[in-house]
Design a protein around this motif. Structure first.
Motif, PDB file in Angstrom:
ATOM      1  N   PHE A 132      -4.079  55.294  -5.288  1.00  0.00           N
ATOM      2  CA  PHE A 132      -3.218  55.688  -6.400  1.00  0.00           C
ATOM      3  C   PHE A 132      -1.762  55.360  -6.077  1.00  0.00           C
ATOM      4  CE2 PHE A 132      -5.949  59.346  -8.357  1.00  0.00           C
ATOM      5  CZ  PHE A 132      -7.045  58.511  -8.394  1.00  0.00           C
ATOM      6  N   ARG A 133      -1.333  55.711  -4.855  1.00  0.00           N
ATOM      7  CA  ARG A 133       0.058  55.486  -4.443  1.00  0.00           C
ATOM      8  C   ARG A 133       0.398  53.999  -4.495  1.00  0.00           C
ATOM      9  NH1 ARG A 133       0.068  57.821   0.317  1.00  0.00           N
ATOM     10  NH2 ARG A 133      -0.244  55.936   1.532  1.00  0.00           N
ATOM     11  N   VAL A 134      -0.480  53.169  -3.976  1.00  0.00           N
ATOM     12  CA  VAL A 134      -0.227  51.731  -3.985  1.00  0.00           C
ATOM     13  C   VAL A 134      -0.163  51.212  -5.414  1.00  0.00           C
ATOM     14  CG1 VAL A 134      -1.186  49.481  -3.359  1.00  0.00           C
ATOM     15  CG2 VAL A 134      -1.159  51.336  -1.678  1.00  0.00           C
ATOM     16  N   ALA A 135      -1.078  51.623  -6.260  1.00  0.00           N
ATOM     17  CA  ALA A 135      -1.097  51.155  -7.651  1.00  0.00           C
ATOM     18  C   ALA A 135       0.186  51.550  -8.382  1.00  0.00           C
ATOM     19  CB  ALA A 135      -2.324  51.706  -8.380  1.00  0.00           C
ATOM     20  N   ILE A 136       0.616  52.792  -8.248  1.00  0.00           N
ATOM     21  CA  ILE A 136       1.809  53.243  -8.971  1.00  0.00           C
ATOM     22  C   ILE A 136       3.069  52.584  -8.412  1.00  0.00           C
ATOM     23  CG2 ILE A 136       2.288  55.372  -7.663  1.00  0.00           C
ATOM     24  CD1 ILE A 136       2.421  55.502 -11.364  1.00  0.00           C
ATOM     25  N   VAL A 137       3.134  52.397  -7.113  1.00  0.00           N
ATOM     26  CA  VAL A 137       4.296  51.746  -6.513  1.00  0.00           C
ATOM     27  C   VAL A 137       4.377  50.288  -6.960  1.00  0.00           C
ATOM     28  CG1 VAL A 137       5.239  50.916  -4.313  1.00  0.00           C
ATOM     29  CG2 VAL A 137       4.565  53.298  -4.544  1.00  0.00           C
ATOM     30  N   LEU A 138       3.246  49.598  -6.946  1.00  0.00           N
ATOM     31  CA  LEU A 138       3.252  48.195  -7.376  1.00  0.00           C
ATOM     32  C   LEU A 138       3.607  48.066  -8.862  1.00  0.00           C
ATOM     33  CD1 LEU A 138       0.158  46.767  -5.463  1.00  0.00           C
ATOM     34  CD2 LEU A 138       2.588  46.373  -4.964  1.00  0.00           C
ATOM     35  N   ALA A 139       3.186  49.028  -9.665  1.00  0.00           N
ATOM     36  CA  ALA A 139       3.498  48.977 -11.096  1.00  0.00           C
ATOM     37  C   ALA A 139       4.949  49.360 -11.370  1.00  0.00           C
ATOM     38  CB  ALA A 139       2.557  49.898 -11.874  1.00  0.00           C
ATOM     39  N   GLU A 140       5.386  50.469 -10.814  1.00  0.00           N
ATOM     40  CA  GLU A 140       6.696  51.018 -11.163  1.00  0.00           C
ATOM     41  C   GLU A 140       7.850  50.411 -10.383  1.00  0.00           C
ATOM     42  OE1 GLU A 140       7.193  52.960 -13.719  1.00  0.00           O
ATOM     43  OE2 GLU A 140       5.055  53.139 -14.141  1.00  0.00           O
ATOM     44  N   TYR A 141       7.645  50.125  -9.113  1.00  0.00           N
ATOM     45  CA  TYR A 141       8.756  49.649  -8.286  1.00  0.00           C
ATOM     46  C   TYR A 141       8.755  48.139  -8.108  1.00  0.00           C
ATOM     47  CZ  TYR A 141       9.622  54.519  -7.435  1.00  0.00           C
ATOM     48  OH  TYR A 141       9.903  55.839  -7.612  1.00  0.00           O
ATOM     49  N   ALA A 142       7.567  47.536  -8.050  1.00  0.00           N
ATOM     50  CA  ALA A 142       7.509  46.082  -7.919  1.00  0.00           C
ATOM     51  C   ALA A 142       7.431  45.417  -9.283  1.00  0.00           C
ATOM     52  CB  ALA A 142       6.315  45.671  -7.075  1.00  0.00           C
ATOM     53  N   GLY A 143       7.066  46.185 -10.308  1.00  0.00           N
ATOM     54  CA  GLY A 143       6.980  45.643 -11.651  1.00  0.00           C
ATOM     55  C   GLY A 143       5.846  44.647 -11.844  1.00  0.00           C
ATOM     56  N   LEU A 144       4.803  44.774 -11.040  1.00  0.00           N
ATOM     57  CA  LEU A 144       3.675  43.846 -11.159  1.00  0.00           C
ATOM     58  C   LEU A 144       2.828  44.183 -12.376  1.00  0.00           C
ATOM     59  CD1 LEU A 144       2.286  43.430  -7.521  1.00  0.00           C
ATOM     60  CD2 LEU A 144       3.797  41.917  -8.781  1.00  0.00           C
ATOM     61  N   PRO A 145       2.311  43.179 -13.046  1.00  0.00           N
ATOM     62  CA  PRO A 145       1.379  43.440 -14.152  1.00  0.00           C
ATOM     63  C   PRO A 145       0.050  43.974 -13.620  1.00  0.00           C
ATOM     64  CG  PRO A 145       1.731  41.067 -13.857  1.00  0.00           C
ATOM     65  CD  PRO A 145       2.623  41.766 -12.889  1.00  0.00           C
ATOM     66  N   TYR A 146      -0.675  44.654 -14.484  1.00  0.00           N
ATOM     67  CA  TYR A 146      -1.944  45.261 -14.070  1.00  0.00           C
ATOM     68  C   TYR A 146      -2.907  44.237 -13.472  1.00  0.00           C
ATOM     69  CZ  TYR A 146      -0.680  49.617 -16.485  1.00  0.00           C
ATOM     70  OH  TYR A 146      -0.074  50.780 -16.878  1.00  0.00           O
ATOM     71  N   ALA A 147      -2.923  43.037 -14.016  1.00  0.00           N
ATOM     72  CA  ALA A 147      -3.844  42.008 -13.512  1.00  0.00           C
ATOM     73  C   ALA A 147      -3.535  41.670 -12.049  1.00  0.00           C
ATOM     74  CB  ALA A 147      -3.766  40.760 -14.367  1.00  0.00           C
ATOM     75  N   ASP A 148      -2.255  41.598 -11.702  1.00  0.00           N
ATOM     76  CA  ASP A 148      -1.877  41.304 -10.315  1.00  0.00           C
ATOM     77  C   ASP A 148      -2.223  42.471  -9.392  1.00  0.00           C
ATOM     78  OD1 ASP A 148      -0.948  38.897 -11.230  1.00  0.00           O
ATOM     79  OD2 ASP A 148       1.175  39.329 -10.896  1.00  0.00           O
ATOM     80  N   ILE A 149      -2.025  43.685  -9.888  1.00  0.00           N
ATOM     81  CA  ILE A 149      -2.371  44.865  -9.083  1.00  0.00           C
ATOM     82  C   ILE A 149      -3.883  44.900  -8.876  1.00  0.00           C
ATOM     83  CG2 ILE A 149      -2.348  47.396  -8.985  1.00  0.00           C
ATOM     84  CD1 ILE A 149       0.231  47.220 -10.765  1.00  0.00           C
ATOM     85  N   ALA A 150      -4.627  44.579  -9.907  1.00  0.00           N
ATOM     86  CA  ALA A 150      -6.087  44.551  -9.802  1.00  0.00           C
ATOM     87  C   ALA A 150      -6.522  43.536  -8.752  1.00  0.00           C
ATOM     88  CB  ALA A 150      -6.720  44.218 -11.152  1.00  0.00           C
ATOM     89  N   GLU A 151      -5.905  42.374  -8.779  1.00  0.00           N
ATOM     90  CA  GLU A 151      -6.228  41.351  -7.781  1.00  0.00           C
ATOM     91  C   GLU A 151      -5.872  41.841  -6.385  1.00  0.00           C
ATOM     92  OE1 GLU A 151      -4.730  36.919  -6.547  1.00  0.00           O
ATOM     93  OE2 GLU A 151      -4.733  37.451  -8.666  1.00  0.00           O
ATOM     94  N   HIS A 152      -4.703  42.456  -6.258  1.00  0.00           N
ATOM     95  CA  HIS A 152      -4.255  42.978  -4.965  1.00  0.00           C
ATOM     96  C   HIS A 152      -5.222  44.012  -4.414  1.00  0.00           C
ATOM     97  CE1 HIS A 152      -2.078  45.824  -2.413  1.00  0.00           C
ATOM     98  NE2 HIS A 152      -1.443  44.755  -1.977  1.00  0.00           N
TER      99      HIS A 152
END
Length: 180
Positions: A132-152
């Motif tokens: 959860f922490r990684v997903a929210i950080v990548l979304a909110e602070y890195a501004g990554l789209p959901y597709a990139d977070i999913a791949e990550h």
């Protein structure tokens, strides 16, 4: 030059091209490291480990994802590894680079209250499950789209949406004022 051209130059040993490429993603990568580690010193170490790791493993970059996504994955893994090694991530090092959107020079909010807010957010983030922490950080602070977070995270976009939703809900609960 675009990222692909810079990667090609990097593979030929062009250090300047690598510096330019990493420079494009430095700020969001820094924020990812900071939010995962919880303090600037560990974030600096994680960012340095990520940049070194990216340089050493550039030959393994297949280009399936964007370079920035690949670098964020390396940075996330470096930050998580550092947190695991250093169980004590509760140090407080507040700077204007902490990425919490708090203006430490704002005269309307006393500095001690701002420090308290920053500490509360860090503490709440550290209480979230790692996924959860990684997903929210990548979304909110890195501004990554959901597709990139999913791949990550090697999950579906639906799973990422669920993790971010649950992370936000848990953060709201953790940050809600308690009534006694």
């Amino acid at each position: 030059m675009d990222d692909a051209e810079l990667v090609a130059a990097c593979r030929r040993g062009d250090h300047q091209a690598f510096a330019e490429l990493v420079g494009r993603y430095r700020t969001p990568t820094w924020h990812v490291c900071l939010q995962i580690t919880g303090n600037t010193h560990d974030a600096e170490d994680a960012l340095q480990d990520a940049v070194i790791g990216a340089w050493q493993n550039l030959a393994k970059f297949r280009g399936d994802a964007r370079f920035g996504t690949w670098l964020h994955r390396i940075a996330t893994n470096a930050a998580l590894a550092l947190v695991r090694r250093r169980k004590d991530t509760n140090s407080l090092d507040v700077t204007d680079e902490d990425g919490f959107g708090i203006d430490l020079t704002d005269d309307r909010t006393p500095f001690d209250e701002q420090v308290t807010v920053v500490d509360a957010v860090r503490h709440a983030l550290n209480q979230l499950p790692e996924d959860f922490r990684v997903a929210i950080v990548l979304a909110e602070y890195a501004g990554l789209p959901y597709a990139d977070i999913a791949e990550h995270q090697q999950v579906t976009v639906a799973t990422v949406k669920t993790r971010i939703h649950r992370a936000r809900k848990q953060l709201a609960e953790l940050l809600a004022p308690t009534h006694t």
